[in-house]
Design an enzyme around this catalytic site. Structure first.
Site, PDB file in Angstrom:
ATOM      1  N   ALA A 130      -4.009   7.431  -5.093  1.00  0.00           N
ATOM      2  CA  ALA A 130      -2.630   6.961  -5.271  1.00  0.00           C
ATOM      3  C   ALA A 130      -2.726   5.446  -5.491  1.00  0.00           C
ATOM      4  CB  ALA A 130      -1.809   7.290  -4.042  1.00  0.00           C
ATOM      5  N   GLY A 134       0.841  -1.208   0.000  1.00  0.00           N
ATOM      6  CA  GLY A 134       0.000   0.000   0.000  1.00  0.00           C
ATOM      7  C   GLY A 134       0.863   1.240   0.000  1.00  0.00           C
ATOM      8  N   ASN A 135       0.300   2.365   0.318  1.00  0.00           N
ATOM      9  CA  ASN A 135       1.090   3.597   0.417  1.00  0.00           C
ATOM     10  C   ASN A 135       0.454   4.532   1.447  1.00  0.00           C
ATOM     11  OD1 ASN A 135      -0.845   5.438  -1.023  1.00  0.00           O
ATOM     12  ND2 ASN A 135      -0.479   3.939  -2.650  1.00  0.00           N
ATOM     13  N   HIS A 136       1.115   5.667   1.689  1.00  0.00           N
ATOM     14  CA  HIS A 136       0.694   6.558   2.779  1.00  0.00           C
ATOM     15  C   HIS A 136      -0.410   7.540   2.408  1.00  0.00           C
ATOM     16  CE1 HIS A 136       3.647   5.191   5.578  1.00  0.00           C
ATOM     17  NE2 HIS A 136       4.640   5.413   4.735  1.00  0.00           N
ATOM     18  N   SER A 137      -1.011   7.416   1.241  1.00  0.00           N
ATOM     19  CA  SER A 137      -2.040   8.391   0.863  1.00  0.00           C
ATOM     20  C   SER A 137      -3.160   8.416   1.918  1.00  0.00           C
ATOM     21  CB  SER A 137      -2.629   8.027  -0.499  1.00  0.00           C
ATOM     22  OG  SER A 137      -3.783   8.791  -0.729  1.00  0.00           O
TER      23      SER A 137
END
Ligand code: CTP
Length: 398
Positions: free
Chosen positions: A274, A206-209
């Site tokens: 994102a 995943g990512n930090h969005s």
């Protein structure tokens, strides 16, 4: 949205009246004109001096003051909306039965504007059959109900009966009475947040969005009058606008399926999610045990939603993408604009410490395919969303 709107705030005797002071402040800050009418019991809980100072208007609480008769008919006619917050059990019962033994009730009975009620009481009172019967009557009479919340009550007990928070009341008023009509009849879709690409049933890429920017854009499009479908990956964000259709997804594939389907009859699409660029080639069905010292996961490209919408785009549809670049920012953003057949691209500046993923501020430059360009400078994400939506409206039919 509230600039110049005339809002009459009614206050009755309840501990929650302290929150109405904040409500009045929020309404004034948003540019509304505010007048306050209160029952005598309410004066025990919120000071008329504070309320008249904040509202910049005299507070009305007596039908007759000295030799003056208070013109309740005119107050109800002056207002664009009359919001009674908090509405106590006692006043609720009187309103449901048409009683008129104080100025607030006289204003209620003679109001020609919509009336919004935000009840507040202890849980047992709230659940009493007579309260529910009175409430039902008030809704049947055409009053707009802002639901009570669940939480700690003045008695120290926990349960239903809390008055809605001032911010929620403000948002309710905007949503129901003051949305602008600039995008009326238009459908907008927005993607927001990160996507989670499964490795196994418990792990993901995943990512930090945070989803903040996408939610702010969806809300702004909605407030400007559009019908909005918000397709969001996993985030902590929530919207208080009930009219926004929220479609929660987890993976890029799920987001792709909904976005491509919803784009068919959309007028505007803003791709602010994102989306993970890559996903594991396959997700294990069982949790992977840690047996190996090194572990390789083969990743494959995720479907590019913006690219696909650019291919599907029909005449009259306005497609907006986002770009996050660390070098040759403008050049790369313009390449992305062209290669994905978007109408505009929003370039996030990573070089600014006040702009980025999890914080509340951002700074962007918006490029239109016709060469137009707007830079926002550092602002709250809400303000940046306003600029982005204004840009879209300006260019929608240009
Ligand atoms: N996007 C999308 N679907 C994807 C990937 C990205 O819709 N699978 C959208 C994003 O929502 C955003 C824009 O495409 O609007 C970003 O473009 P992208 O090429 O993904 O940018 P980067 O991730 O920065 O790619 P690159 O590493 O090539 O710069």
């Amino acid at each position: 949205m509230l600039k110049g709107k005339k809002i009459l705030v009614g206050i009755t005797g309840s501990i929650a009246a302290y929150k109405t002071i904040t409500l009045v402040r929020l309404l004034i800050k948003a540019g509304a004109e505010v007048k306050v009418v209160m029952t005598n019991a309410a004066k025990e809980f919120a000071s008329p001096v504070v309320l008249s100072t904040l509202s910049k208007n005299k507070v009305t609480y007596d039908l007759v003051e000295g030799d003056d008769w208070s013109n309740h008919v005119m107050l109800g006619r002056w207002a664009d909306v009359f919001v009674i917050a908090p509405l106590s059990c006692n006043t609720m019962a009187k309103m449901a039965n048409g009683l008129c033994d104080n100025v607030l009730l006289a204003v209620y009975l003679s109001a020609t504007c919509p009336v919004v009620i935000a009840p507040a009481m202890d849980e047992d009172m709230w659940h009493h059959p007579s309260t529910q019967r009175n409430l039902e009557q008030l809704v049947k009479d055409g009053n707009h109900l802002i639901k009570v919340g669940n939480g700690e009550l003045a008695s120290g007990l926990f349960g239903e009966g809390r008055m809605a928070e001032p911010e929620e009341i403000c948002q309710y008023l905007i949503e129901h009475f003051f949305r602008s009509s600039e995008l009326k009849g238009k459908k907008a879709i927005v993607t927001a947040g990160p996507t989670y690409e499964a490795i196994d049933p418990v792990r993901f890429i995943g990512n930090h969005s945070s989803g903040k920017m996408g939610f702010a854009i969806a809300e702004e499009l909605y407030l400007r009058g559009a019908d909005v479908v918000l397709i969001t990956g996993p985030t902590h964000q929530k919207t208080n606008y009930n009219g926004i259709q929220v479609r929660a997804v987890v993976s890029g594939d799920q987001m792709y399926d909904i976005a491509t389907r919803e784009f068919n009859d959309a007028d505007i699409a803003v791709m602010s999610a994102a989306v993970a660029d890559y996903k594991p080639i396959s997700a294990a069905t069982d949790k992977i045990k840690k047996k190996l010292d090194e572990w390789e996961i083969t990743l494959i490209k995720n479907k590019d939603i913006l690219l696909q919408l650019g291919k599907d785009k029909k005449k009259g549809q306005f497609l907006v993408g986002f770009a996050l670049e660390t070098n040759n920012e403008k050049e790369n953003a313009l390449i992305k604009l062209q290669s994905k057949n978007a109408d505009a691209i929003v370039l996030n500046s990573l070089n600014d410490k006040d702009a980025g993923f999890s914080i509340d501020t951002n700074a962007v430059t918006i490029f239109h395919s016709n060469g137009a360009e707007v830079t926002t400078g550092v602002k709250s994400k809400k303000e940046v969303a306003t600029d982005i939506v204004s840009f879209i409206i300006k260019h929608l039919h240009a």
